[in-house]
Design an enzyme around this catalytic site. Structure first.
Site, PDB file in Angstrom:
ATOM      1  N   ASP A 253       0.846  -1.190   0.000  1.00  0.00           N
ATOM      2  CA  ASP A 253       0.000   0.000   0.000  1.00  0.00           C
ATOM      3  C   ASP A 253       0.880   1.239   0.000  1.00  0.00           C
ATOM      4  OD1 ASP A 253       0.664   0.318   2.832  1.00  0.00           O
ATOM      5  OD2 ASP A 253      -0.696  -1.381   3.100  1.00  0.00           O
ATOM      6  N   LYS A 275      -4.791   2.481   0.317  1.00  0.00           N
ATOM      7  CA  LYS A 275      -4.992   2.798   1.712  1.00  0.00           C
ATOM      8  C   LYS A 275      -4.400   4.125   2.108  1.00  0.00           C
ATOM      9  CE  LYS A 275      -5.050  -0.410   5.080  1.00  0.00           C
ATOM     10  NZ  LYS A 275      -4.339  -1.189   6.103  1.00  0.00           N
ATOM     11  N   GLY A 306       3.776  -0.921   5.850  1.00  0.00           N
ATOM     12  CA  GLY A 306       4.657   0.121   6.370  1.00  0.00           C
ATOM     13  C   GLY A 306       4.943  -0.131   7.846  1.00  0.00           C
ATOM     14  N   THR A 336       8.851   0.259  13.574  1.00  0.00           N
ATOM     15  CA  THR A 336       7.610   1.015  13.535  1.00  0.00           C
ATOM     16  C   THR A 336       7.899   2.517  13.425  1.00  0.00           C
ATOM     17  OG1 THR A 336       5.466   1.277  14.592  1.00  0.00           O
ATOM     18  CG2 THR A 336       7.377   1.176  16.051  1.00  0.00           C
ATOM     19  N   MET A 388      -1.224   8.649  13.076  1.00  0.00           N
ATOM     20  CA  MET A 388      -2.395   9.119  12.328  1.00  0.00           C
ATOM     21  C   MET A 388      -3.011  10.366  12.943  1.00  0.00           C
ATOM     22  SD  MET A 388      -4.121   5.460  11.358  1.00  0.00           S
ATOM     23  CE  MET A 388      -3.459   4.312  12.559  1.00  0.00           C
ATOM     24  N   GLY A 417       9.015  10.669   8.206  1.00  0.00           N
ATOM     25  CA  GLY A 417      10.192  10.305   9.002  1.00  0.00           C
ATOM     26  C   GLY A 417      11.057   9.272   8.307  1.00  0.00           C
TER      27      GLY A 417
HETATM   28  N1  SAH Z   1       2.248  -0.239  10.905  1.00  0.00           N
HETATM   29  C1  SAH Z   1       2.713   1.125  10.797  1.00  0.00           C
HETATM   30  C2  SAH Z   1       1.667   2.137  11.161  1.00  0.00           C
HETATM   31  C3  SAH Z   1       0.500   2.132  10.252  1.00  0.00           C
HETATM   32  S1  SAH Z   1      -0.659   3.391  10.634  1.00  0.00           S
HETATM   33  C4  SAH Z   1       3.958   1.284  11.680  1.00  0.00           C
HETATM   34  O1  SAH Z   1       4.273   0.409  12.481  1.00  0.00           O
HETATM   35  O2  SAH Z   1       4.621   2.306  11.539  1.00  0.00           O
HETATM   36  C5  SAH Z   1      -0.156   4.691   9.583  1.00  0.00           C
HETATM   37  C6  SAH Z   1       0.486   5.803  10.362  1.00  0.00           C
HETATM   38  O3  SAH Z   1       1.848   5.485  10.639  1.00  0.00           O
HETATM   39  C7  SAH Z   1       0.564   7.114   9.642  1.00  0.00           C
HETATM   40  O4  SAH Z   1      -0.664   7.803   9.691  1.00  0.00           O
HETATM   41  C8  SAH Z   1       1.623   7.820  10.446  1.00  0.00           C
HETATM   42  O5  SAH Z   1       1.121   8.239  11.677  1.00  0.00           O
HETATM   43  C9  SAH Z   1       2.569   6.680  10.741  1.00  0.00           C
HETATM   44  N2  SAH Z   1       3.694   6.626   9.791  1.00  0.00           N
HETATM   45  C10 SAH Z   1       4.015   5.640   8.946  1.00  0.00           C
HETATM   46  N3  SAH Z   1       5.137   5.923   8.271  1.00  0.00           N
HETATM   47  C11 SAH Z   1       5.571   7.104   8.702  1.00  0.00           C
HETATM   48  C12 SAH Z   1       6.682   7.956   8.394  1.00  0.00           C
HETATM   49  N4  SAH Z   1       7.609   7.583   7.492  1.00  0.00           N
HETATM   50  N5  SAH Z   1       6.810   9.126   9.053  1.00  0.00           N
HETATM   51  C13 SAH Z   1       5.880   9.513   9.959  1.00  0.00           C
HETATM   52  N6  SAH Z   1       4.824   8.752  10.289  1.00  0.00           N
HETATM   53  C14 SAH Z   1       4.649   7.578   9.672  1.00  0.00           C
END
Ligand code: SAH
Length: 473
Positions: A253, A275, A306, A336, A388, A417
Site C-alpha cells: 500500500d 490505503k 509500512g 515502527t 495518524m 520520518g
Molecule cells: N504499521 C505502521 C503504522 C501504520 S498506521 C507502523 O508500524 O509504523 C499509519 C500511520 O503510521 C501514519 O498515519 C503515520 O502516523 C505513521 N507513519 C508511517 N510511516 C511514517 C513515516 N515515514 N513518518 C511519519 N509517520 C509515519
C-alpha cells in the site's frame, strides 16, 4: 588458483599457536571452534586470551617454545608473535618437526592461509583472495553475512536428519534432488529458518506424502506478512529482504516506499491495495480474501506493510483468515514509525531525566477519530507518540491540554520520518497545531509529546546529514 581450498579435519588433533597478541587469540579461537586441542606458547598473553582459558581443549604455556620437539605431533601451527625475526625462527623449528605452518601477515612463509569465514555451522563458507587483499575478503564476507540467514546452518542439519526418510520414499537420485530443490524453497525450509523444527518435520512429512515418484511436489502457497519499516530502505531487516526475494506476488500500500517495493524479486507480480484515508482501493476484508486466494494458487505471497505489521497495521486482522484456512504464514517485524521517527529526529523516546515510559497511540480508532483514553496519556515522565494524528492535530493538542497536560509541554511532529524529505516541526502542546499547519505538512506524520522533545536541540543528526548532502550536490 594460488591455493588449493580444503577443509581440514583437525578435531581432537594438536594445533599449536605461537604468540600472545590479538591476532594469535583470534586464530586460537578459530582452531578451537574446529575442535582442535590447542596449545599456545607466549611469554605474555593479551586480555583476548582470557575467554579461551575455560575451554578444556586449550592449554597455554607461559614461555616461547624451546626447540623443534615442542612442535612434534602438531597437525598445524599458527605463528603470530609480532616480531618478524622470532616468527621466522619459530617457523623453521615447526617445519623441522614436519608441521604445516601459517605465519600471520607473511604469505611467503605460509604453507596454508586462513580464509575469512562465514560460519553457519555445519555450513561454512571460506573466502580467500590468495593473499592479494585480505580486506577485500573481509568485505565480501560482510556481504555474505548479510545475505545468508543466521539459521542457514540449521537447514543443512535438517536435510541430513530427514535424508533417510526421503530416500526411503523416493528412489533415484534425480527424483530426490527435485524433491529437495522444491522442499528447500517451501514452507519446511521457512519453518527451519524460523527455528521451529517440529513444524518443519511435519511439513516435510506432508510433502513426502504428496510427492509423486518422480519427486515432484505440489507447491503449497504461503504468505509472508512483512514490516517494511518507515521509509528508509536501509531499515529493512535481513529477513524482510530475503522474503522479498522469494515472493511470487507482492501486495503493498502507499505507506510502503516505492524504493522498497523495488527490492522485491524482479519477476514478482505487484498488486497495489491502496490505503490512505478515504482511498481504500481494496477494503480490508478483501485483502484477506485475496491473500487466501493467491496462496491457494500455490504462490508465495508477500504482504508488505509500512512500519511494523502488528503496530496499527491491522496485520493481525489480515492473517486471521489465513489461520482459519490453514495457510502457512509468517510474520516479520519491522521498525515502527514512532521508533524510526524518534531516531531520525534526534528525540529519544525515553531518557532518565525526562521519561520512564512511552505510549504508542493512534488518533484513529475503529469508531472514527480520537477514540483515546486521555487520562492514561497526559502524565509527567511519559512520552506519547501519536500515529495518524495530522488530520485532527488541533483537537489532539486541545484534548491534551483539557485533560491536564501542561500547555508548555514540548511537542514535535515528524513528517515523512526517515525519508530524504523528512521534516520536523517542534513547539509545545499549545503551539504545535498552528506550527504544523503553517508548515503545510502532508503526512504521514508522527506526533511526539513530552519533554524528551527538547533533546533534539542537541541530538539532531539526520537533519544535518540531509543538509550536508544537499549542499554537496
Ligand atoms: N504499521 C505502521 C503504522 C501504520 S498506521 C507502523 O508500524 O509504523 C499509519 C500511520 O503510521 C501514519 O498515519 C503515520 O502516523 C505513521 N507513519 C508511517 N510511516 C511514517 C513515516 N515515514 N513518518 C511519519 N509517520 C509515519
Amino acid at each position: 588458483m594460488r591455493h588449493l581450498p580444503v577443509f581440514l579435519d583437525i578435531a581432537g588433533k594438536r594445533a599449536i599457536v605461537v604468540g600472545g597478541g590479538v591476532a594469535a587469540a583470534r586464530r586460537a579461537e578459530t582452531l578451537l571452534r574446529a575442535g582442535a586441542a590447542v596449545v599456545a606458547f607466549a611469554d605474555a598473553y593479551s586480555a583476548e586470551f582470557e575467554t579461551l582459558r575455560e575451554r578444556h581443549a586449550f592449554e597455554r604455556v607461559e614461555r616461547w617454545p624451546a626447540d623443534a620437539s615442542e612442535f612434534a605431533g602438531g597437525a598445524v601451527c599458527v605463528i603470530a608473535t609480532d616480531d618478524a625475526a622470532r616468527d621466522a625462527r619459530m617457523r623453521a623449528a615447526a617445519k623441522s618437526a614436519g608441521v604445516l605452518v601459517n605465519v600471520a601477515n607473511n604469505p611467503g612463509l605460509c604453507d596454508f592461509v586462513l580464509p575469512s569465514i562465514v560460519d553457519r555451522d555445519p555450513l561454512v563458507v571460506a573466502i580467500s583472495t590468495g593473499g592479494a587483499s585480505p580486506l577485500l575478503g573481509r568485505m565480501l564476507r560482510a556481504r555474505l553475512e548479510a545475505t545468508i540467514p543466521a539459521a542457514f546452518g540449521g537447514l543443512a542439519d535438517f536435510v541430513s536428519r530427514m535424508r533417510a526418510r526421503v530416500n526411503e520414499r523416493i528412489s533415484g537420485p534425480v527424483a530426490r534432488r527435485r524433491f529437495w530443490e522444491r522442499a528447500l524453497e517451501g514452507p519446511a525450509a521457512e519453518f527451519v529458518l524460523a527455528g521451529d523444527g517440529e513444524r518443519a518435520e511435519a511439513a516435510i512429512a506432508r510433502e513426502l506424502a504428496a510427492a509423486s515418484d518422480d519427486g515432484a511436489i505440489e507447491r503449497r502457497g504461503e504468505v509472508y506478512l512483512v514490516g517494511a519499516g518507515p521509509g528508509d530502505p536501509d531499515l529493512l531487516t535481513f529477513r524482510a529482504l530475503r522474503l522479498m526475494q522469494k515472493a511470487d506476488v507482492v501486495l503493498y500500500d502507499n505507506l510502503v516506499d516505492a524504493k522498497i517495493v523495488d527490492l522485491a524479486r524482479r519477476e514478482a507480480e505487484r498488486i497495489y491495495v491502496g490505503k490512505r484515508r478515504g482511498d481504500h482501493v481494496l477494503p480490508q476484508e478483501e485483502i484477506g480474501d485475496l491473500l487466501v486466494r493467491l496462496a491457494r494458487e500455490g504462490k508465495r505471497v508477500l504482504r508488505l506493510k509500512g512500519g511494523d505489521p502488528f503496530v496499527f497495521g491491522r496485520g493481525g486482522e489480515e492473517i486471521e483468515k489465513l489461520a482459519e484456512n490453514h495457510i502457512p504464514f509468517q510474520v516479520c517485524p519491522g521498525i515502527t514509525a514512532a521508533i524510526g521517527c524518534s531516531a531520525y529526529a534526534g528525540i529519544p523516546l525515553t531518557h532518565r531525566d525526562h521519561a520512564q515510559s512511552v505510549v504508542f497511540v493512534t488518533a484513529h480508532g475503529r469508531n472514527g477519530p480520537l477514540d483515546i483514553d486521555w487520562s492514561a496519556l497526559a502524565r509527567p515522565g511519559q512520552t506519547v507518540a501519536v500515529y495518524m494524528g495530522l488530520s485532527h492535530i488541533e483537537q489532539l493538542m486541545s484534548e491534551f491540554e483539557r485533560r491536564g497536560a501542561d500547555p508548555d509541554t514540548p511537542a514535535a511532529i515528524v513528517d515523512n520520518g526517515t525519508r530524504s524529505n523528512q521534516r520536523v516541526v517542534t513547539g509545545t502542546v499549545r503551539t504545535l497545531a498552528d506550527a504544523a499547519r503553517a508548515a503545510n505538512l502532508r503526512g504521514p506524520t508522527i506526533v511526539i509529546v513530552g519533554s524528551v522533545v527538547t533533546l533534539r536541540g542537541k541530538l539532531d543528526w539526520y537533519g544535518d546529514a540531509v543538509a550536508a548532502r544537499q549542499a554537496s550536490t
